[in-house]
Enzyme design. Structure first.
Site, PDB file in Angstrom:
ATOM      1  N   GLU A  70      39.890  -1.295 -19.627  1.00  0.00           N
ATOM      2  CA  GLU A  70      38.892  -0.237 -19.840  1.00  0.00           C
ATOM      3  C   GLU A  70      39.379   0.825 -20.823  1.00  0.00           C
ATOM      4  O   GLU A  70      38.667   1.174 -21.760  1.00  0.00           O
ATOM      5  CB  GLU A  70      38.523   0.427 -18.501  1.00  0.00           C
ATOM      6  CG  GLU A  70      37.595   1.611 -18.724  1.00  0.00           C
ATOM      7  CD  GLU A  70      36.974   2.181 -17.469  1.00  0.00           C
ATOM      8  OE1 GLU A  70      37.411   1.848 -16.363  1.00  0.00           O
ATOM      9  OE2 GLU A  70      36.023   2.970 -17.629  1.00  0.00           O
ATOM     10  N   ASP A  90      40.768  -2.849 -14.792  1.00  0.00           N
ATOM     11  CA  ASP A  90      40.292  -1.478 -14.602  1.00  0.00           C
ATOM     12  C   ASP A  90      41.380  -0.741 -13.824  1.00  0.00           C
ATOM     13  O   ASP A  90      41.594  -1.013 -12.645  1.00  0.00           O
ATOM     14  CB  ASP A  90      38.970  -1.439 -13.836  1.00  0.00           C
ATOM     15  CG  ASP A  90      38.374  -0.040 -13.862  1.00  0.00           C
ATOM     16  OD1 ASP A  90      39.115   0.911 -14.175  1.00  0.00           O
ATOM     17  OD2 ASP A  90      37.172   0.107 -13.572  1.00  0.00           O
ATOM     18  N   ILE A  92      41.640   2.339 -12.780  1.00  0.00           N
ATOM     19  CA  ILE A  92      41.054   3.086 -11.653  1.00  0.00           C
ATOM     20  C   ILE A  92      39.560   2.811 -11.677  1.00  0.00           C
ATOM     21  O   ILE A  92      38.847   3.292 -12.565  1.00  0.00           O
ATOM     22  CB  ILE A  92      41.272   4.618 -11.760  1.00  0.00           C
ATOM     23  CG1 ILE A  92      42.764   4.962 -11.817  1.00  0.00           C
ATOM     24  CG2 ILE A  92      40.602   5.323 -10.579  1.00  0.00           C
ATOM     25  CD1 ILE A  92      43.050   6.466 -11.862  1.00  0.00           C
ATOM     26  N   ASP A  93      39.085   2.019 -10.739  1.00  0.00           N
ATOM     27  CA  ASP A  93      37.640   1.875 -10.609  1.00  0.00           C
ATOM     28  C   ASP A  93      37.215   2.910  -9.578  1.00  0.00           C
ATOM     29  O   ASP A  93      37.654   2.879  -8.429  1.00  0.00           O
ATOM     30  CB  ASP A  93      37.250   0.458 -10.170  1.00  0.00           C
ATOM     31  CG  ASP A  93      35.740   0.285 -10.253  1.00  0.00           C
ATOM     32  OD1 ASP A  93      35.137   0.786 -11.226  1.00  0.00           O
ATOM     33  OD2 ASP A  93      35.161  -0.318  -9.333  1.00  0.00           O
ATOM     34  N   THR A  95      36.719   6.383 -11.029  1.00  0.00           N
ATOM     35  CA  THR A  95      37.410   7.550 -11.602  1.00  0.00           C
ATOM     36  C   THR A  95      36.767   8.863 -11.123  1.00  0.00           C
ATOM     37  O   THR A  95      37.475   9.836 -10.856  1.00  0.00           O
ATOM     38  CB  THR A  95      37.419   7.462 -13.142  1.00  0.00           C
ATOM     39  OG1 THR A  95      38.098   6.260 -13.499  1.00  0.00           O
ATOM     40  CG2 THR A  95      38.139   8.633 -13.772  1.00  0.00           C
ATOM     41  N   ASP A 220      34.907  -3.700 -14.297  1.00  0.00           N
ATOM     42  CA  ASP A 220      34.530  -3.261 -12.943  1.00  0.00           C
ATOM     43  C   ASP A 220      34.283  -4.454 -12.024  1.00  0.00           C
ATOM     44  O   ASP A 220      34.401  -4.322 -10.803  1.00  0.00           O
ATOM     45  CB  ASP A 220      33.226  -2.444 -12.979  1.00  0.00           C
ATOM     46  CG  ASP A 220      33.282  -1.205 -13.856  1.00  0.00           C
ATOM     47  OD1 ASP A 220      34.274  -0.473 -13.768  1.00  0.00           O
ATOM     48  OD2 ASP A 220      32.319  -0.962 -14.623  1.00  0.00           O
TER      49      ASP A 220
HETATM   50  C1  IPD Z   1      32.414   2.970 -12.582  1.00  0.00           C
HETATM   51  C2  IPD Z   1      32.302   2.740 -11.114  1.00  0.00           C
HETATM   52  C3  IPD Z   1      30.925   3.156 -10.648  1.00  0.00           C
HETATM   53  C4  IPD Z   1      29.831   2.426 -11.395  1.00  0.00           C
HETATM   54  C5  IPD Z   1      30.005   2.544 -12.881  1.00  0.00           C
HETATM   55  C6  IPD Z   1      31.396   2.114 -13.284  1.00  0.00           C
HETATM   56  P1  IPD Z   1      34.836   3.649 -13.451  1.00  0.00           P
HETATM   57  O1  IPD Z   1      33.694   2.584 -13.028  1.00  0.00           O
HETATM   58  O2  IPD Z   1      32.527   1.394 -10.801  1.00  0.00           O
HETATM   59  O3  IPD Z   1      30.759   2.856  -9.298  1.00  0.00           O
HETATM   60  O4  IPD Z   1      28.589   2.982 -11.061  1.00  0.00           O
HETATM   61  O5  IPD Z   1      29.046   1.702 -13.498  1.00  0.00           O
HETATM   62  O6  IPD Z   1      31.542   2.235 -14.675  1.00  0.00           O
HETATM   63  O7  IPD Z   1      34.324   4.381 -14.643  1.00  0.00           O
HETATM   64  O8  IPD Z   1      35.062   4.539 -12.297  1.00  0.00           O
HETATM   65  O9  IPD Z   1      35.960   2.745 -13.794  1.00  0.00           O
HETATM   66 CA    CA Z   2      37.940   2.900 -14.606  1.00  0.00          CA
END
Ligand code: IPD
Ligand code: CA
Length: 282
Positions: A70, A90, A92-93, A95, A220
């Site tokens: 990412e 990813d 940190i999923d 963030t 993700d």
């Molecule tokens: C996000 C999270 C969030 C989702 C977003 C993602 P991130 O990833 O998974 O739940 O709604 O579409 O982009 O930005 O925290 O890695």
């Molecule tokens: Ca992320």
């Protein structure tokens, strides 16, 4: 090749654990927040640091492998899925959760060969839950097998979805239109964990029947996709066709009949794909 991929998976698990420790420590410290594509698309130095930690280590052990990460993509690296062995990361999923201390954050590491996910590792690091799956070999949480819910009736289901990181009024209108339709089925409830990977692991664990979202990215969902399918679940596109990991659209469900019913309520649209060529300079 079999043993090589197992070696890669063991390495991914070890790295996810190490990354999770970094994330947990960072949760106790001050976090400085930056933005990316919109004012609600957040990133921190921890996201960048954890991604580098993972990529550096994988490069040393598997120098020929490719990456889609990412934060590397945010820094201008290509995001193209090829047939070559590719790590999809990813760091940190969730963030936004991380920034606020909302306790669902996951490190997500998927690995594809011939564009098929061979294994996925999702470490929900505050809960200390390590979700793993290798294609054809089942799905696990902390080493124990997991399975999707046996629920057949969508009206007795919990549905997970998210609000994403766009506040474009048209996108918001699609989100609420879909949620209105889903709630009106009716279903028992709608939930948002704030991380796509965790939502999908909740489906794989059997406590949520279905998760859908438009606007996610491949990092993700890649790892969690194999965890859902190995737990007995199904993946599909929000219009009901085959899931396409680069399309930024996903439905993950315990069974096809429930996915089919939810798809009927989704007010779909097509975000810019993850593998779209970068816009040309004017
Ligand atoms: C996000 C999270 C969030 C989702 C977003 C993602 P991130 O990833 O998974 O739940 O709604 O579409 O982009 O930005 O925290 O890695
Ligand atoms: Ca992320």
């Amino acid at each position: 090749m079999t043993d090589l991929w197992q070696d890669a998976m063991d390495h991914a698990v070890a790295l996810a654990r190490k990354a999770g420790q970094v994330v947990r420590e960072a949760l106790l410290a001050e976090r400085s927040v930056m933005t990316k594509n919109s004012c609600v698309d957040l990133v921190t130095q921890t996201d960048q640091k954890v991604e580098q930690l993972i990529i550096q280590s994988v490069k040393e052990k598997f120098p020929s492998h490719k990456f889609i990460g990412e934060e590397s993509v945010a820094a201008g690296q290509p995001s193209a899925l090829t047939d070559l062995p590719t790590w999809i990361i990813d760091p940190i999923d969730g963030t936004t959760n991380f920034v606020h201390g909302f306790p669902f954050v996951a490190v997500s590491i998927g690995f594809t060969v011939n564009r098929q996910v061979e294994f996925g590792v999702v470490y929900s690091c505050v809960e200390d839950k390590m979700f793993t799956a290798r294609r054809g070999r089942g799905a696990f949480c902390n080493g124990e097998p997991i399975q999707v819910s046996a629920q057949e009736d969508v009206r007795q289901s919990i549905v997970a979805t998210e609000f994403g990181s766009s506040r474009d009024p048209e996108v918001v209108a699609h989100i609420f239109s879909s949620m209105r339709g889903v709630l009106s089925i009716p279903v028992h409830g709608i939930r948002s964990a704030g991380t796509a990977a965790t939502n999908m692991c909740l489906v794989a664990s059997g406590c949520v029947e279905v998760y859908y979202e438009i606007g996610v990215h491949v990092w993700d969902i890649a790892a969690a996709a194999v965890i859902v399918s190995e737990a007995g679940g199904v993946l599909m596109d929000v219009d009901g066709g085959d899931v396409d990991l680069m399309s930024r659209r996903v439905v993950a469900a315990n069974r096809k009949s429930i996915a089919d019913r939810i798809v009927k309520e989704i007010d779909s649209f097509c975000p810019v794909r993850d593998d779209a060529p970068p816009p040309r300079a004017q």
